[in-house]
Design a protein around this motif. Sequence first.
Motif, short mmCIF file in Angstrom:
data_model
loop_
_atom_site.label_atom_id
_atom_site.label_comp_id
_atom_site.label_asym_id
_atom_site.label_seq_id
_atom_site.Cartn_x
_atom_site.Cartn_y
_atom_site.Cartn_z
N PHE A 407 0.81 -1.22 0.00
CA PHE A 407 0.00 0.00 0.00
C PHE A 407 0.84 1.27 0.00
N GLY A 408 2.16 1.14 -0.09
CA GLY A 408 3.02 2.32 -0.19
C GLY A 408 3.19 3.07 1.11
N ALA A 409 3.07 2.39 2.25
CA ALA A 409 3.19 3.05 3.55
C ALA A 409 4.57 2.80 4.15
N LYS A 410 4.94 3.62 5.13
CA LYS A 410 6.14 3.35 5.92
C LYS A 410 5.88 2.24 6.93
N ARG A 411 4.70 2.26 7.53
CA ARG A 411 4.27 1.23 8.48
C ARG A 411 2.80 0.93 8.20
N THR A 412 2.42 -0.30 8.47
CA THR A 412 1.01 -0.68 8.39
C THR A 412 0.66 -1.52 9.61
N VAL A 544 -4.60 5.10 -12.42
CA VAL A 544 -5.19 6.44 -12.32
C VAL A 544 -5.67 6.71 -10.90
N THR A 545 -6.46 5.83 -10.34
CA THR A 545 -7.03 6.09 -9.01
C THR A 545 -5.94 6.12 -7.93
N ARG A 546 -4.84 5.40 -8.16
CA ARG A 546 -3.75 5.35 -7.18
C ARG A 546 -3.27 6.75 -6.81
N LYS A 547 -3.25 7.67 -7.76
CA LYS A 547 -2.65 8.99 -7.54
C LYS A 547 -3.43 9.83 -6.53
N ARG A 548 -4.67 9.44 -6.25
CA ARG A 548 -5.46 10.21 -5.28
C ARG A 548 -5.56 9.51 -3.93
N THR A 549 -4.67 8.58 -3.66
CA THR A 549 -4.64 7.96 -2.33
C THR A 549 -3.68 8.73 -1.43
N ALA A 550 -3.90 8.64 -0.14
CA ALA A 550 -3.10 9.40 0.82
C ALA A 550 -1.63 9.00 0.79
N MET A 551 -1.36 7.70 0.68
CA MET A 551 0.03 7.24 0.73
C MET A 551 0.82 7.68 -0.49
N ARG A 605 3.45 14.15 7.63
CA ARG A 605 2.88 13.31 8.68
C ARG A 605 1.46 12.93 8.25
N VAL A 606 1.34 11.76 7.68
CA VAL A 606 0.09 11.35 7.04
C VAL A 606 -0.31 9.96 7.53
N TYR A 607 -1.59 9.83 7.89
CA TYR A 607 -2.18 8.55 8.31
C TYR A 607 -3.40 8.28 7.43
N ALA A 608 -3.58 7.02 7.08
CA ALA A 608 -4.77 6.63 6.32
C ALA A 608 -5.36 5.39 6.96
N THR A 609 -6.67 5.40 7.15
CA THR A 609 -7.38 4.23 7.66
C THR A 609 -8.22 3.64 6.54
N GLN A 610 -8.17 2.33 6.40
CA GLN A 610 -8.87 1.68 5.30
C GLN A 610 -9.64 0.47 5.79
N SER A 611 -10.88 0.37 5.34
CA SER A 611 -11.69 -0.83 5.61
C SER A 611 -11.38 -1.84 4.52
N THR A 612 -10.39 -2.66 4.78
CA THR A 612 -10.02 -3.67 3.79
C THR A 612 -11.23 -4.53 3.43
N HIS A 613 -12.05 -4.82 4.42
CA HIS A 613 -13.20 -5.70 4.19
C HIS A 613 -14.26 -5.06 3.32
#
Length: 953
Positions: A407-412, A544-551, A605-613
């Motif tokens: 997901f392109g994060a430093k930590r998950t 395309v949609t990837r570019k508008r994600t927080a990470m 300093r960016v955090y993203a929460t995602q409902s994987t389900h």
Amino acid sequence: MTGIDSDDHPAPTSFGPDRSAAGAAPRTHAGSGFLSRPRKAKLERDPGMPASTWRLRSDAWEYLKFAIKRLAMSGGDFSMIAEDGEVWRSLRSLKTIELYWGGFGQRYVEEIAELLSDGEFDRAHDMITRAVNRLRGTTVPDVMDEDLTEEERAEHKDRQDPRPRFEVLIVDETTEGGRDELHTDLLKLRNASDQFIYDYVIVPTADDAVVAALTNPNLLACVIRPGFTDRTREVLSRDLRNAVALAHEGTATSPTTPMSPLNSVRRVLRLADTLAGLRPELDLYLMAGAHIENLAGALTHRFRRVFRREDQFELHLSLLRRVQHLYDTPFFTAIREHARRPAGVFHALPVSRGGSVVGSKWISDFVDFYGLNLLLAETSATSGELDSLLAPVGTIKKAQSLAARAFGAKRTYFVTNGTSTANKIVHQAVVSPDEVVMVDRNCHKSHHHALMLTGARTAYLEAYPLNDVAFYGAVPLDRIKQLLLDYRAAGRLDEVRMITLTNCTFDGIVYDPYTVMAECLAIKPDLVFLWDEAWFAFARFHPVTRKRTAMVAAERLEEVIGTSAHATAYREQQRRLFDPETGQPAPDEVWLNESLLPPPDARIRVYATQSTHKTLTSLRQGSMVHVYDQDFAHGAEESFHEAYMTHTSTSPNYQILASLDLGRRQVEMEGFALVQKQLDLAMSLASAVARHPLLKKTFRVLTAADLIPSEYRETERTMPLRDGLATFWKAWATDEFVVDPSRITVEISGTGVDGDTFKHEHLMDRYGIQVNKTSRNTVLFMTNIGTSRSAVAYLIEVLVKLAQKFTDPHELDTPDARNEPAAVMPPLPDFSAFAPEYAAEVPAEDPSKQLPDGDLRTAYYAGLRRWNIEHVLPHELRRRVEAGERPVSAGFVTPYPPGFPVLVPGQVITAEVLDFMSALDTREIHGYEARLGYRVILPQDVIEAKAAEAEKS
């Protein structure tokens, strides 16, 4: 408002020439010209929406199988097939498509064309059947084994191989003989002990490599050999040509002439950068000749490895090893091994190993329904290979690291009790009491509860309202900037800690996180951002949609602000934003009209929460927190872990954790294919509703023109993906807000029933159609990575039946219902204000400059004390408001729909709120009981009088 224009013809299909006029005529002799010579022009039928390659390829082969079998059985001649324009359209499309996919190639299509031109329909049909069987995954040939050629036997054996298969792109200008040699070498390299097998896709140019990356989701790696050229010689649609140009834009290395070794290196780097931007999940390898040692040192950050051409076996091993890393699911593997291992349970959890179930006479149906593996995998153990979610050091830690990579994060971090809890974890980790958090008011209720728990001061941001459909859009950037400037003017900017926004909203409105964060950091460089992406986890896996994600936005911000060009531009802008003599900032209008640049020392300093389900594969409540925080290891990590411990169960559900591990594997291996299919099927649904003569009389698909005001859109097209990939790309690159194309909001006023009734009585109860959200006059249909073509076809069939019912008065349960005018909804109420005892201090010099933050926590606990509150019925509350009183809500009042709190603790209750609530006919309102009325905090003098009276007694 406007819906889809049913007479609006979309762009041509993604492959082959533009289809505004006729294509090529068949020739009566063999050769590649058979598919390209022009014939008498005639207008073709409307091809419908641009098809994704997966569907275009499948449908083309399926149609050829049907058409040629029909001709072969009827003893038809060439004149019959020459009149079938669909056959030649399919062949022309496939001739281009097969260049970019593994398995058959262009020569295979040309050979079929030659057989057809010679009237050898049976042989052509056999070749087409082989292709169809491969796409279907069929392992049984249509003819007896003894009738197969040696090549066909090899193809059949290859199809029977059960191992997972992927494809590797090779970019090299080579001959047909060279391609055959590469494929022969590949077959020699295969070993029965290999866990996976792969096919080559060989393209000669940089443009072709980009096309392959955009259209073939089976690719997991790319090998670049410097012998390629730049421009494609294939005939592509205008849309695809434009998409290729957009992909090249912004690449760091400019195109140059391919003559010198230096220019050759630059071309390789440019292509590598372009492919990495499109598909970061693709592993890039360079296969070079001379001076490989020098190249390796210079190119390490772009390529996983650099090989010489003779090192084919080493490349083969590297490809398999890398895919093994993607395929690895450490926690799922561990729990599966645990289930197979004999054990004695002297611990909690009687259900573990099926102990309390298997021997039971009364609940044996538990095992019958769920299966024994579920019970064998249940355990309370948190040591050894199973690890501990609260303090992971083994398999869970590794699984979370793999998710961070994906997901392109430093930590998950994995969360097993939903994104509601994930949001509370981030709020508690980042925010301290009395710090200000700016948050969109129509966010999920978990944010409001988190703000109450942390004691932060809440400053609500108002999204633009969509009154005609009774829900909100998103918060415009200029409103966010203005509020930050207001806090700066009041000398309170240092109190503002975090901005929380929902990306994308329940109804599919998507922000531009990069621009929002860049411009806000320009005003306050240490802001923290929380992006609630509960409904947007899938977006990471489409170019395309990837570019508008927080990470992705955070990563891009970190790269950009570290460049010298950015530092120069920042210094120049500062001279416009501050008076050089006084050092005072320019008027707010200047700051609002500029595209602000963050300072080079801004902290990301960016955090993203995602409902994987919700949008990917996971059991219910499986969620993730993604962290891209430059200060995480310098103090933030400790507070995050404390918050994580506070909200995470010490007995997490291992099945949820295993499903998160598997869901991550799936999207790394096939995420692009699944998301591409999801978006394509959504467009199929939208087009069907807009074009069907009966459906368009009853239903209307809402587009960007309905959901996003024109001032926030540069793109004129209101459903960009329907016009093709390039238009979709441009809209998502330029517009302030865009609409998630996987969500189709349908306006249902033409049915004469409200959304809730339509959902329950007509869709769910009668036809088993499940939908997640309605408003008074809309229904939201969401596609996901599990949606099938059959499911979309079924929904269209159901909508047609319902449209017939609603347009035929004899079919209606209540014949006059169709003629009843729809009730007019009052405007959506803005947040009124916090009552004075919970609100920010009023500036004595100018009361109009009072800031909007308030104290949710104090109001919440005041509303829980029985002696502080009273219940007031709506008619009495309205009388008080009309009399000039300002009643104060004692709790959260959340109707579903719209699904966010209309009232929060400490908020002043206004006539607008009461008007909106009285017009709602929803079945579910949290925090409100009709028989009791609203819970209201008593005025302070009344509370004090009651306390004094109680003390006397």
